[in-house]
Design a protein around this motif. Structure first.
Motif, mmCIF file in Angstrom:
data_model
loop_
_atom_site.group_PDB
_atom_site.id
_atom_site.type_symbol
_atom_site.label_atom_id
_atom_site.label_comp_id
_atom_site.label_asym_id
_atom_site.label_seq_id
_atom_site.Cartn_x
_atom_site.Cartn_y
_atom_site.Cartn_z
ATOM 1 N N TRP A 1 20.966 12.958 -23.142
ATOM 2 C CA TRP A 1 21.494 12.332 -22.075
ATOM 3 C C TRP A 1 20.716 10.976 -21.664
ATOM 4 C CZ3 TRP A 1 25.642 14.096 -19.392
ATOM 5 C CH2 TRP A 1 26.234 15.290 -19.577
ATOM 6 N N TYR A 2 21.240 10.154 -21.424
ATOM 7 C CA TYR A 2 20.773 8.726 -20.987
ATOM 8 C C TYR A 2 21.276 8.432 -19.435
ATOM 9 C CZ TYR A 2 19.363 8.495 -25.782
ATOM 10 O OH TYR A 2 18.828 8.801 -26.913
ATOM 11 N N ALA B 1 16.738 12.675 -21.747
ATOM 12 C CA ALA B 1 16.355 14.089 -22.299
ATOM 13 C C ALA B 1 17.252 14.148 -23.601
ATOM 14 C CB ALA B 1 16.514 15.253 -21.540
ATOM 15 N N THR B 2 16.607 14.676 -24.659
ATOM 16 C CA THR B 2 16.933 14.673 -25.949
ATOM 17 C C THR B 2 16.785 16.201 -26.404
ATOM 18 O OG1 THR B 2 15.459 13.934 -27.450
ATOM 19 C CG2 THR B 2 17.249 12.378 -26.461
ATOM 20 N N ILE B 3 17.500 16.665 -27.442
ATOM 21 C CA ILE B 3 17.624 17.853 -28.001
ATOM 22 C C ILE B 3 17.912 17.790 -29.532
ATOM 23 C CG2 ILE B 3 19.936 18.971 -27.201
ATOM 24 C CD1 ILE B 3 18.393 21.596 -27.456
ATOM 25 N N TYR C 1 24.678 20.283 -22.100
ATOM 26 C CA TYR C 1 24.125 20.530 -20.621
ATOM 27 C C TYR C 1 22.916 19.730 -20.078
ATOM 28 C CZ TYR C 1 27.443 24.249 -21.154
ATOM 29 O OH TYR C 1 28.509 25.000 -21.638
ATOM 30 N N LEU C 2 22.775 19.397 -18.773
ATOM 31 C CA LEU C 2 21.530 19.032 -18.335
ATOM 32 C C LEU C 2 21.574 19.458 -16.871
ATOM 33 C CD1 LEU C 2 19.253 16.746 -18.698
ATOM 34 C CD2 LEU C 2 20.378 15.468 -17.288
ATOM 35 N N VAL D 1 24.377 6.263 -13.410
ATOM 36 C CA VAL D 1 25.572 6.779 -14.308
ATOM 37 C C VAL D 1 24.959 7.572 -15.477
ATOM 38 C CG1 VAL D 1 27.557 6.396 -15.758
ATOM 39 C CG2 VAL D 1 27.138 4.979 -13.620
ATOM 40 N N TYR D 2 25.294 8.455 -15.586
ATOM 41 C CA TYR D 2 24.621 9.427 -16.651
ATOM 42 C C TYR D 2 25.480 9.634 -17.894
ATOM 43 C CZ TYR D 2 20.773 10.771 -13.635
ATOM 44 O OH TYR D 2 19.579 10.915 -13.239
#
Length: 117
Positions: A36-37, A49-51, A79-80, A92-93
């Motif tokens: 997510w950015y 966050a990253t996975i 998901y976040l 804005v995500y």
């Protein structure tokens, strides 16, 4: 072509929670990392966050301890979970999928998150 569709954004008060979802239109092969950015007005897009494909997570210092990234591979969904939201989380995500194959990146269209009283 794979489509990433984000949902779950909205307007919440400071201290509130939101859960963002990013669903892929189909299963994606060669995933290295999903993330997510966010981009606030007048600012550059930044990592939230990253996975990795192996499940290793990474968070921006500004969200660590408040946000949780997760995925459901069976549902092709990222998901976040965002808790203890602050006005500075307004942006804005966007979700992103980084691959070892071409095309190397997929991006969603973005979902607006606004934190305001």
């Amino acid at each position: 072509q794979v489509q990433l569709v984000e949902s779950g954004g909205g307007l919440v008060q400071p201290g509130g929670s939101l859960r963002l979802s990013c669903e892929a239109s189909r299963s994606i092969s060669g995933i290295v990392r999903m993330g997510w950015y966010r981009q606030a007005p007048g600012k550059q897009r930044e990592l939230v966050a990253t996975i990795t494909s192996g499940g290793i997570t990474n968070y921006a210092d500004s969200v660590r301890g408040r946000f949780t990234i997760s995925r459901d591979s069976a549902k092709n969904t990222l998901y976040l979970q965002m808790n203890s939201l602050k006005p500075e989380d307004t942006a804005v995500y966007y979700c992103n999928v980084a691959r070892s194959l071409l095309p190397s990146n997929y991006w969603g269209q973005g979902t607006q998150v606004t934190i305001s009283s």
